[in-house]
Design a protein around this motif. Structure first.
Motif, mmCIF file in Angstrom:
data_model
loop_
_atom_site.group_PDB
_atom_site.id
_atom_site.type_symbol
_atom_site.label_atom_id
_atom_site.label_comp_id
_atom_site.label_asym_id
_atom_site.label_seq_id
_atom_site.Cartn_x
_atom_site.Cartn_y
_atom_site.Cartn_z
ATOM 1 N N SER B 76 -6.697 -16.940 -4.627
ATOM 2 C CA SER B 76 -6.033 -17.974 -5.420
ATOM 3 C C SER B 76 -4.546 -18.046 -5.151
ATOM 4 O O SER B 76 -3.799 -18.568 -5.952
ATOM 5 C CB SER B 76 -6.288 -17.733 -6.902
ATOM 6 O OG SER B 76 -5.671 -16.538 -7.280
ATOM 7 N N ILE B 79 -0.268 -14.274 -4.324
ATOM 8 C CA ILE B 79 0.823 -13.530 -3.690
ATOM 9 C C ILE B 79 1.514 -14.492 -2.739
ATOM 10 O O ILE B 79 1.264 -14.486 -1.530
ATOM 11 C CB ILE B 79 0.274 -12.292 -2.940
ATOM 12 C CG1 ILE B 79 -0.650 -11.498 -3.849
ATOM 13 C CG2 ILE B 79 1.419 -11.418 -2.444
ATOM 14 C CD1 ILE B 79 -1.409 -10.411 -3.153
ATOM 15 N N LEU B 105 -6.631 -13.653 -10.313
ATOM 16 C CA LEU B 105 -7.976 -13.586 -10.896
ATOM 17 C C LEU B 105 -8.352 -12.149 -11.212
ATOM 18 O O LEU B 105 -9.420 -11.900 -11.726
ATOM 19 C CB LEU B 105 -9.013 -14.131 -9.912
ATOM 20 C CG LEU B 105 -8.893 -15.553 -9.415
ATOM 21 C CD1 LEU B 105 -9.870 -15.753 -8.275
ATOM 22 C CD2 LEU B 105 -9.192 -16.508 -10.523
ATOM 23 N N CYS B 107 -9.307 -9.936 -9.152
ATOM 24 C CA CYS B 107 -10.562 -9.686 -8.464
ATOM 25 C C CYS B 107 -10.483 -8.407 -7.653
ATOM 26 O O CYS B 107 -11.502 -7.822 -7.308
ATOM 27 C CB CYS B 107 -10.892 -10.846 -7.542
ATOM 28 S SG CYS B 107 -9.632 -11.138 -6.311
ATOM 29 N N LEU B 109 -9.473 -8.138 -4.554
ATOM 30 C CA LEU B 109 -9.672 -8.320 -3.112
ATOM 31 C C LEU B 109 -8.427 -7.904 -2.335
ATOM 32 O O LEU B 109 -8.518 -7.397 -1.219
ATOM 33 C CB LEU B 109 -10.026 -9.775 -2.803
ATOM 34 C CG LEU B 109 -11.399 -10.240 -3.268
ATOM 35 C CD1 LEU B 109 -11.645 -11.675 -2.853
ATOM 36 C CD2 LEU B 109 -12.501 -9.349 -2.715
ATOM 37 N N CYS B 110 -7.257 -8.098 -2.915
ATOM 38 C CA CYS B 110 -6.019 -7.716 -2.233
ATOM 39 C C CYS B 110 -5.973 -6.198 -2.047
ATOM 40 O O CYS B 110 -5.607 -5.706 -0.978
ATOM 41 C CB CYS B 110 -4.807 -8.186 -3.013
ATOM 42 S SG CYS B 110 -4.850 -7.733 -4.750
ATOM 43 N N LEU B 121 -4.420 -2.156 -8.796
ATOM 44 C CA LEU B 121 -4.482 -2.843 -10.082
ATOM 45 C C LEU B 121 -4.544 -1.759 -11.157
ATOM 46 O O LEU B 121 -5.301 -0.798 -11.030
ATOM 47 C CB LEU B 121 -5.708 -3.751 -10.157
ATOM 48 C CG LEU B 121 -5.672 -4.935 -9.190
ATOM 49 C CD1 LEU B 121 -6.970 -5.713 -9.256
ATOM 50 C CD2 LEU B 121 -4.504 -5.849 -9.472
#
Ligand code: SF4
Ligand code: SF4
Lengths: 369, 151, 340
Positions: B76, B79, B105, B107, B109-110, B121
């Motif tokens: 999304s 970043i 989000l 999520c 993934l990063c 996170l």
């Protein structure tokens, strides 16, 4: 003065988009004669985010978090349908342990979602206390998910090739403890709600969905099984390890709100059964297959279908060989249920409208996408 | 309905309501499940996907080498900017890194994409600000503890 | 104590040759003021109690901040909040009707307390038609509800008001029948006499056919105060809030106040008619009176937080098909037993 009856006027009542019982931002345009519903027009689209279109601009792994936001009460099923389609495109084989973990995640989510159904359905009928009981038990599942996936609702933990991570220590014990507790709590709900005479008066014989009508409109899941049609994707086209598991497809012949309610209540017990089997049989091994960093499935198309708590949730993915899908389309069961709603509401009262709407258990996130 | 049936029905209905009353009573006697929120914290598991932080290595320097892998992985565009200094390869370090919490989000993934294990996170779930700009974090506000320290 | 106070002052008054009607009137005014204050305070307590009980039944903590550990001042804080809220007149509302409705609802629900004996001699005015007065006045708020529903210019409010009217009309009948049983037994419409009749022969709930009347009264009372399973007029999940959906601030508070005052009244009146009113050993009468009333209140709340709500036609059917015949049977039975 003129003689004869004064013609009665119909009132148009806008139920929603801000209404406590429309379960999200749905608007029902009801035409009423007194309290009786003459016609109903569901108006959708308040929650449209264009997820299908957005998916075309994302890479395959990036689409996944968006699928959480479809049916937000059971994000695993959405993940599963999408992942299933992508894995079919890739021809990917998933490790056995991952398959079991996926089923655990799916079934936990099914119970959580049905508990929300129970809670909101009871609340719609005025039994506010059951609402909190349902939410209380759901919280136990949310705890399990947050210790495993680090998120409560939007887990996106069923990933392409497996699951996000292995379960942490203590998960199995905690989940088994939940499995032991849940049937007792279900008995309690039965005592306070299912057997209650008022509840029965409100649900029995209300909102009939004849099986043919349901099939014709594409209804599925508990809504259809409540009309006696034995159709469950887990049985009809087993995915993951559902083929090896021992569970019943619950149906009720009554076609009314009570039937749909009972199907869900029984399904929770079946889910507990499935969970127990999975937790006990859980094999050792990897939880994620090797997946290339950039996923470029060969040209083609694939269809993944799962039994979400609401019905048959499916995902159709078209690949043109690039890292981004050419088209993603979701089949959201709630949408089909919403389209038979006007037929089911006719002739019932405003009070029944919330009961019937509650009994088909829609989630607007997946209707509007 | 015959008269006896009506009578039976009335008695059974009353009984069913009494049963329900007993259920609520037993629940009233159970311990409470809600917590007194801001004063009594809910335990958050270690793996919680909350606010993003940048980790630092043993030398206290950022681990992030501005390789942009996380930016590419983010679905999304949360970043939007990463800029490194002029060093090359593994020596390169991020100078500017912007994370937009309002787009994120959560999520993860990063984090998965990062080859240097430079971001994480955290358990911090309450990200609030007085306006949108408060939700856009620059590198200063993203600094996590150095290696060895506990969060 | 009250009786002796009344007697002492009365005698003093009499001895000094002052006109007795002034004393009577002053006593009444004082009582009325006392009752009003009492009712307002009990509403505060009741609202708090309702929250606490619902929280207990639902495994929650409930109010726990304002004014200490159990949040006793929560209601006061909420009342203050409502006072400070903007007073909104919806566009298209019938302003006069909309403005008047809360008072029409509130005043009668305070008025009924006039005949309620809180203890010996502790009633504002023990009318000789007390029971009739209660029936007449407590039917009055419905007009206010219809005014509120109509004046709001809102379809939900109109639906709620129509439901309120229909429901309260049909439950008034079995309610009156239940009261008739008591009146037949006591042989008087005066509340004081009913209490006195229970002093001699024990509480009415313990005398044979009156249990039926008690049951009828209890069920219809729940319907009268619009509690689940009979909360159709406000059915939150159907009609959002029913007749008071457009009200805000203090005007809303009046509805709220009236509702809880009425709840307390039906419970207290139930205690008066069936549970021997303020009579009881050891404790002072006022305490007995409160104990009994609150027991009924708690029972009503407990039921309210357990069962789902009925549908409007079921509510009506329940009253006309079951309660009314039962009420008639109860009256006949009471008459037979009485004559025996
Ligand atoms: S958690 Fe997801 S959305 Fe948030 S910055 Fe990372 S990749 Fe982007
Ligand atoms: S956080 Fe990791 S992936 Fe992102 S730029 Fe820094 S080193 Fe690369």
């Amino acid at each position: 003065m003129t003689t004869g009856l004064t013609p009665t006027e119909h009132i148009t009542l806008n139920m929603g988009p801000q209404h406590p019982s429309t379960h999200g931002v749905l608007r029902l345009e009801l035409e009423l004669e007194g309290e009786v519903i003459v016609a109903c027009r569901p108006i959708i689209g308040y929650l449209h985010r264009g997820i299908e279109k957005m998916a075309e601009a994302r890479t395959y792994p990036q689409v996944l978090p968006y699928t959480d936001r479809l049916d937000y009460l059971s994000s695993s099923s959405n993940n599963m349908a999408y992942v299933q389609a992508v894995e079919k495109l890739l021809g990917l084989e998933v490790p056995e342990r991952a398959k079991y973990l996926r089923v655990i995640s799916l079934e936990l989510n099914r119970i959580a979602s049905h508990l929300v159904f129970l809670a909101t359905f009871a609340n719609d009928l005025g039994a506010t206390t059951v609402f909190l009981y349902g939410m209380r038990e759901r919280e136990l599942i949310m705890d399990l998910f947050s210790m495993w996936a680090g998120a409560r609702l939007t887990q996106s933990w069923i990933r392409i090739g497996g699951v996000g991570a292995d379960i942490p220590d203590g998960f199995v014990d905690q989940a088994l403890a939940f499995c032991r507790l849940m049937p007792k709590r279900l008995d309690e709900y039965d005592r306070i709600l299912t057997g209650n005479r008022i509840f029965r008066a409100r649900t029995e014989g209300v909102g009939i969905l004849p099986p043919e009508l349901g099939v014709n409109y594409g209804a599925s899941g508990p809504t259809l099984r409540g009309s006696g049609v034995e159709f469950d994707v887990r049985r009809a086209e087993p995915y993951e390890v559902y083929g090896d598991l021992d569970f019943e497809v619950v149906t009720r012949p009554t076609c009314d709100c009570m039937g749909r309610y009972l199907v869900r209540m029984q399904e929770m017990r079946q889910s507990v059964r499935i969970l127990e089997q999975c937790l006990k049989r859980l094999p050792e091994g990897e939880v994620r297959a090797k997946v290339p960093r950039v996923i470029r499935p060969p040209e083609g198309e694939a269809y993944g279908r799962v039994e979400s708590p609401r019905g048959e949730f499916a995902c159709y993915v078209v690949s043109d060989g690039s890292p981004r899908p050419a088209r993603v389309r979701f089949r959201a069961p709630s949408f089909y249920h919403l389209s038979v709603l006007p037929r089911m509401l006719q002739g019932w009262k405003v009070g029944d409208a919330v009961a019937i709407l509650g009994s088909i258990d829609i989630v607007l996130g997946e209707v509007d996408r | 309905m015959t008269r006896t049936n009506l009578f039976v029905d009335v008695v059974l209905s009353a009984l069913s309501i009494v049963k329900g009353l007993m259920v609520t009573l037993t629940n009233a006697l159970r311990p409470r499940v809600t917590r007194n929120h801001p004063f009594q914290k809910t335990p958050i598991p270690e793996v919680w996907r909350g606010r993003l932080v940048h980790l630092r290595g043993e030398d206290g320097r950022l681990r992030c080498t501005a390789c942009l892998a996380c930016q590419k992985a983010c679905p999304s565009h949360a970043i939007p900017t990463i800029q490194g200094d002029d060093k090359k390869g593994k020596e390169k370090r991020a100078q500017v890194y912007v994370w937009d919490a309002s787009r994120c989000l959560f999520c993860g993934l990063c984090v998965e994409a990062c080859p240097f294990d430079a971001i994480r996170l955290t358990r911090e779930y309450s990200i609030v600000g007085e306006d949108r700009a408060d939700l856009i974090f620059d590198l200063n506000r993203l600094l996590g503890p150095a290696e060895g320290e506990t969060a | 104590m009250n009786a002796s106070l009344y007697n002492t002052i009365g005698q003093w008054w009499y001895v000094h040759g002052l006109p007795p009607w002034i004393f009577e009137a002053a006593w009444m005014v004082a009582m009325a003021a006392l009752v009003t204050v009492f009712v307002l305070l009990s509403v505060l307590v009741l609202v708090w109690l309702e929250r606490k009980i619902s929280a207990d039944l639902q495994s929650r903590v409930g109010p726990n901040r304002v004014g200490g550990r159990f949040g006793p001042l929560q209601t006061a804080a909420d009342a203050l909040k409502l006072l400070l809220k903007e007073d909104i007149f919806p566009a298209g509302a019938d302003r006069v009707v909309f403005w008047l409705a809360p008072f029409v609802v509130f005043v009668p629900s305070l008025m009924v307390f006039m005949v309620l004996p809180f203890g010996e001699r502790l009633a504002v005015n023990d009318l000789n038609l007390g029971v009739l007065f209660v029936v007449a006045v407590s039917a009055f708020p419905v007009i206010g509800l219809i005014m509120a529903g109509w004046g709001s210019n809102n379809k939900y409010a109109v639906l709620g008001a129509m439901r309120a009217a229909a429901q309260s009309l049909s439950y008034e009948v079995p309610l009156v029948l239940a009261m008739v049983c008591v009146v037949v037994f006591a042989g008087s419409l005066r509340v004081g006499d009913i209490v006195a009749a229970q002093r001699e022969g024990g509480w009415f709930i313990l005398r044979f056919p009156l249990q039926l009347a008690f049951l009828l009264y209890f069920i219809t009372a729940m319907a009268e105060v619009n509690r689940v399973p009979f909360d159709l007029p406000e059915a939150e999940s159907e009609l959002v809030a029913g007749y008071h959906v457009e009200y805000s601030g203090m005007r809303f508070a009046f509805f709220f106040l009236a509702e809880f005052a009425h709840l307390f009244f039906v419970s207290a009146f139930c205690a008066t008619l069936f549970l021997g009113a303020w009579q009881g050993p050891w404790l002072p009468p006022a305490v007995w009176f409160l104990l009994k009333s609150y027991a009924i209140v708690i029972l009503i709340m407990w039921i309210r937080w357990t069962v789902p709500r009925l549908r409007i036609d079921q509510v009506m059917g329940f009253s006309w098909k079951l309660l009314v015949p039962l009420g008639l049977a109860a009256v006949v039975l009471t008459g037979i037993v009485k004559v025996w």
